[in-house]
Each structure stands twice: as structure tokens, then as C-alpha cells.
Design a protein around this motif. Structure first.
Motif, PDB file in Angstrom:
ATOM      1  N   CYS A   1       4.887  49.384  -1.468  1.00  0.00           N
ATOM      2  CA  CYS A   1       5.127  50.791  -1.786  1.00  0.00           C
ATOM      3  C   CYS A   1       3.947  51.612  -1.279  1.00  0.00           C
ATOM      4  O   CYS A   1       2.792  51.174  -1.350  1.00  0.00           O
ATOM      5  CB  CYS A   1       5.285  51.000  -3.289  1.00  0.00           C
TER       6      CYS A   1
ATOM      7  N   LEU B   1      16.797  52.968  -9.086  1.00  0.00           N
ATOM      8  CA  LEU B   1      15.584  53.723  -8.765  1.00  0.00           C
ATOM      9  C   LEU B   1      15.797  55.226  -8.921  1.00  0.00           C
ATOM     10  O   LEU B   1      14.924  55.927  -9.446  1.00  0.00           O
ATOM     11  CB  LEU B   1      15.131  53.384  -7.346  1.00  0.00           C
ATOM     12  N   GLN B   2      16.944  55.731  -8.486  1.00  0.00           N
ATOM     13  CA  GLN B   2      17.193  57.167  -8.652  1.00  0.00           C
ATOM     14  C   GLN B   2      17.293  57.532 -10.124  1.00  0.00           C
ATOM     15  O   GLN B   2      16.816  58.600 -10.544  1.00  0.00           O
ATOM     16  CB  GLN B   2      18.472  57.565  -7.917  1.00  0.00           C
TER      17      GLN B   2
ATOM     18  N   CYS C   1       8.744  51.659  -9.964  1.00  0.00           N
ATOM     19  CA  CYS C   1       8.753  52.917 -10.716  1.00  0.00           C
ATOM     20  C   CYS C   1       7.373  53.250 -11.280  1.00  0.00           C
ATOM     21  O   CYS C   1       6.948  54.414 -11.270  1.00  0.00           O
ATOM     22  CB  CYS C   1       9.783  52.841 -11.841  1.00  0.00           C
TER      23      CYS C   1
ATOM     24  N   LEU D   1      11.623  46.196  -9.866  1.00  0.00           N
ATOM     25  CA  LEU D   1      11.871  47.639  -9.802  1.00  0.00           C
ATOM     26  C   LEU D   1      11.063  48.393 -10.853  1.00  0.00           C
ATOM     27  O   LEU D   1      10.729  49.566 -10.653  1.00  0.00           O
ATOM     28  CB  LEU D   1      13.368  47.913  -9.937  1.00  0.00           C
ATOM     29  N   GLU D   2      10.720  47.743 -11.947  1.00  0.00           N
ATOM     30  CA  GLU D   2       9.808  48.365 -12.905  1.00  0.00           C
ATOM     31  C   GLU D   2       8.450  48.614 -12.263  1.00  0.00           C
ATOM     32  O   GLU D   2       7.816  49.661 -12.503  1.00  0.00           O
ATOM     33  CB  GLU D   2       9.656  47.481 -14.154  1.00  0.00           C
TER      34      GLU D   2
ATOM     35  N   GLU E   1      15.743  56.195 -12.604  1.00  0.00           N
ATOM     36  CA  GLU E   1      14.424  56.172 -13.232  1.00  0.00           C
ATOM     37  C   GLU E   1      13.489  57.227 -12.668  1.00  0.00           C
ATOM     38  O   GLU E   1      12.756  57.894 -13.414  1.00  0.00           O
ATOM     39  CB  GLU E   1      13.802  54.780 -13.078  1.00  0.00           C
ATOM     40  N   LEU E   2      13.505  57.402 -11.349  1.00  0.00           N
ATOM     41  CA  LEU E   2      12.528  58.277 -10.700  1.00  0.00           C
ATOM     42  C   LEU E   2      13.017  59.719 -10.564  1.00  0.00           C
ATOM     43  O   LEU E   2      12.216  60.640 -10.443  1.00  0.00           O
ATOM     44  CB  LEU E   2      12.158  57.709  -9.329  1.00  0.00           C
ATOM     45  N   LYS E   3      14.336  59.892 -10.506  1.00  0.00           N
ATOM     46  CA  LYS E   3      14.946  61.231 -10.491  1.00  0.00           C
ATOM     47  C   LYS E   3      14.452  62.096  -9.328  1.00  0.00           C
ATOM     48  O   LYS E   3      14.173  63.287  -9.486  1.00  0.00           O
ATOM     49  CB  LYS E   3      14.727  61.932 -11.830  1.00  0.00           C
TER      50      LYS E   3
ATOM     51  N   THR F   1       5.770  56.917 -10.317  1.00  0.00           N
ATOM     52  CA  THR F   1       5.930  57.916 -11.383  1.00  0.00           C
ATOM     53  C   THR F   1       4.773  58.911 -11.468  1.00  0.00           C
ATOM     54  O   THR F   1       5.008  60.130 -11.569  1.00  0.00           O
ATOM     55  CB  THR F   1       6.153  57.217 -12.734  1.00  0.00           C
TER      56      THR F   1
END
Length: 301
Positions: free
Chosen positions: A19, A99-100, A47, A43-44, A102-104, A51
Motif C-alpha cells: 500500500c 474496501l469501499q 484499511c 483487508l483490515e 470501510e474507507l468510503k 484511514t
């Protein structure tokens, strides 16, 4: 820390995730890598990395290049899913939706190798060269064309690692390791297939081992099929197996022999040193391709 606009990039590989927060290869403000485990745990970690930057409004979009197969058709009910992967626990994971949710923030998704192809086209060894081809030979094998500045799309995502190539079973009795196709290109030539043959990883196999001639032949057969089908102006070959740089000369020689001057173009009839090349971005091709995907996403209305 710079106050400019940055983007999020993700290389979601079958072995590791990378990432990054950056705007180009020279403007990276953070980067992390971790082992790919279960979808929830992996995926945690993704995020948790992004974040703080999203909350600080440092990034507004993210590009994800994921191992696959990945459904990249926006009209499909499984758009954004990793579908029929042989990787345990990951089949039919809605990686984009998770992902969407959680991360928006908007997230662009494509195959990991398509992201690598885009990264190399934008900043690397195939910069501005269209059409170009990126092939990765590592944990898996995959390829992507860049056409008109974007990864080529078909009915489904390209699966160039699953083409069939000549397999001389007397010379190489290994039956292949692909759970779907046995001795397809990936089943014969990826890193796990080498490990299953010798019970050692490709990086520890001696340079003088005669298997490397066989491996180079498999890669060359595939490249020649791609060249005959849709001749790219440049081929970039990455992935962990290709860290054994002596393979490039073996592959180039075998490609020349197989083409046999049939395609009468000086790029193909002369030395292939500038035609079949390693990535210009090194290990960062995929994650920087994610940055490029995010940048393209912001251009959309």
C-alpha cells in the motif's frame, strides 16, 4: 509532510500486499507491505493504513490492482470480486465492496498485472509506448496489454498465464500445478511449480541448473504467441522468478529462434535487448499502477 494532493495505491498480490500514498514515483509519503493472509486480516491492515490519510483529506481516491481472476465489468453482479482464484479463503471475495464500505472513498479496481502494465506505461520501462505488454512470472503468471493508454479489456479479464504451450514430457515430466488446467503456462512455469519440482524456491536454484533452459523456453513460447497474436512495441517482464536476471538473455535468444525472422520488422529481427526488458519501476510497478488507476478515476465525470 507535503500538503499537495496524493492518491492511494494498492498492489494486492497473492503473496503480499503493498500500500502506498503518493502522486508519482518521486513523491511517495508513505508505503507499507505485509503478507497476504485471510481476507479479513489482510483487508483490515489495508484499511488501517489508509484511514488516517482519508480522515486528514490527504487522499480522495484509491487504485487497487488485485490478484485474480477479478471481475472488472461494472455491469456484472460480481463486479469487484476476486472470483475463481485457487488461493485458499479468497474465492468470491468482494474485495472492492469491502474496501469501499470501510474507507468510503472511490476505488478503481483492475487485475494486479494490469496495474503493473499501467504503472510501467506511465512512468517505467514502457513509458508512452503503445501498445505495450507487461508479463509477470512469479507466484502466478499474468499479462496485460496497454492499448490507447489503458489496459486492454475483453469479455472478461485477460488470463495470459493460462495459455497452453508445448510441453515435452520426456524433457520435463512435471505434470503441471494449475488446479484448473494442469500444464498451462502458469502450471508449468510459475514459482510454486518450480518449488514443487525441486522442493526449493526459484531464488535458491543454481544458475547452472539445466531447468532454467526449460523455464526460458516456456516463457519464450508464450511471448511468441503474444507477439504473433497482437505484436506489442515493447515487452516488460517482471515477477519474482525474473529476479534471476540471466533469464532475460535466455528468453530473448529463444524468442528470436522461435520467430525465425518471420515478422519482418527491425525491432524483431535484430537483438531483443531493448524489446524484452525488466520493469523500470522495480518491485513498485503494481502499487504505482494503483496510483495511476486512482489518478484516472479522478478524471472521470
Amino acid at each position: 509532510m507535503s500538503t499537495g494532493q496524493f492518491y492511494g495505491g494498492i498492489e494486492g498480490g497473492g503473496t503480499k500486499f503493498i500500500c502506498m500514498v503518493a502522486s508519482d514515483p518521486g513523491s511517495t509519503i508513505d508505503e507499507v507491505r505485509f503478507v497476504t493472509t485471510t481476507p479479513q486480516e489482510t483487508l483490515e491492515q489495508v484499511c488501517a493504513f489508509f484511514t488516517p490519510y482519508i480522515k486528514a483529506q490527504r487522499i480522495k481516491s484509491i487504485g487497487l490492482g488485485s490478484f485474480g481472476p477479478v471481475d472488472t465489468d461494472p455491469s456484472s453482479p460480481t463486479f469487484g470480486y476476486i472470483t475463481t482464484t485457487p488461493k485458499p479463503n479468497w474465492a468470491f471475495t468482494n474485495i472492492l465492496g469491502i474496501l469501499q464500505g470501510e474507507l468510503k472513498v472511490p476505488i478503481a479496481i483492475d487485475m494486479d498485472v494490469a496495474a503493473s502494465a499501467l504503472g510501467e506505461y506511465r512512468w517505467g520501462a514502457s513509458r508512452g509506448i503503445d501498445p505495450s505488454l507487461y508479463l509477470t512470472v512469479g507466484t502466478g503468471i499474468g499479462g496485460s496489454y496497454i492499448l490507447n493508454g489503458k489496459p486492454l479489456r475483453g469479455l472478461v479479464s485477460l488470463e495470459m498465464g493460462h495459455v497452453y504451450i508445448p510441453h515435452n514430457r520426456q524433457r520435463d515430466p512435471f505434470p503441471g500445478s494449475c488446479p484448473y488446467h494442469g500444464d498451462c503456462f502458469e502450471g508449468l512455469a510459475n514459482g510454486p511449480a518450480i518449488h514443487k519440482r525441486f522442493n526449493q524456491f526459484p531464488e535458491s536454484l543454481a544458475d547452472q541448473d539445466p531447468f532454467w533452459e526449460i523455464e526460458a523456453g516456456y516463457i519464450a513460447y508464450a511471448l511468441v504467441n503474444y507477439i504473433f497474436t497482437f505484436p506489442p512495441k515493447k515487452i516488460v517482464v517482471g515477477g519474482g522468478v525474473m529476479h534471476r536476471l540471466f533469464l532475460f538473455d535466455l528468453v530473448r535468444h529463444k524468442v528470436s529462434s522461435l520467430l525465425n525472422n518471420y515478422l519482418n520488422h527491425p525491432t524483431l529481427t535484430g537483438p531483443l535487448d531493448e524489446y524484452i526488458v525488466p520493469p523500470g519501476l522495480g518491485y513498485r510497478s503494481g502499487v504505482l499502477g494503483g496510483i495511476a488507476l486512482a489518478m484516472e478515476l479522478e478524471k472521470q465525470p
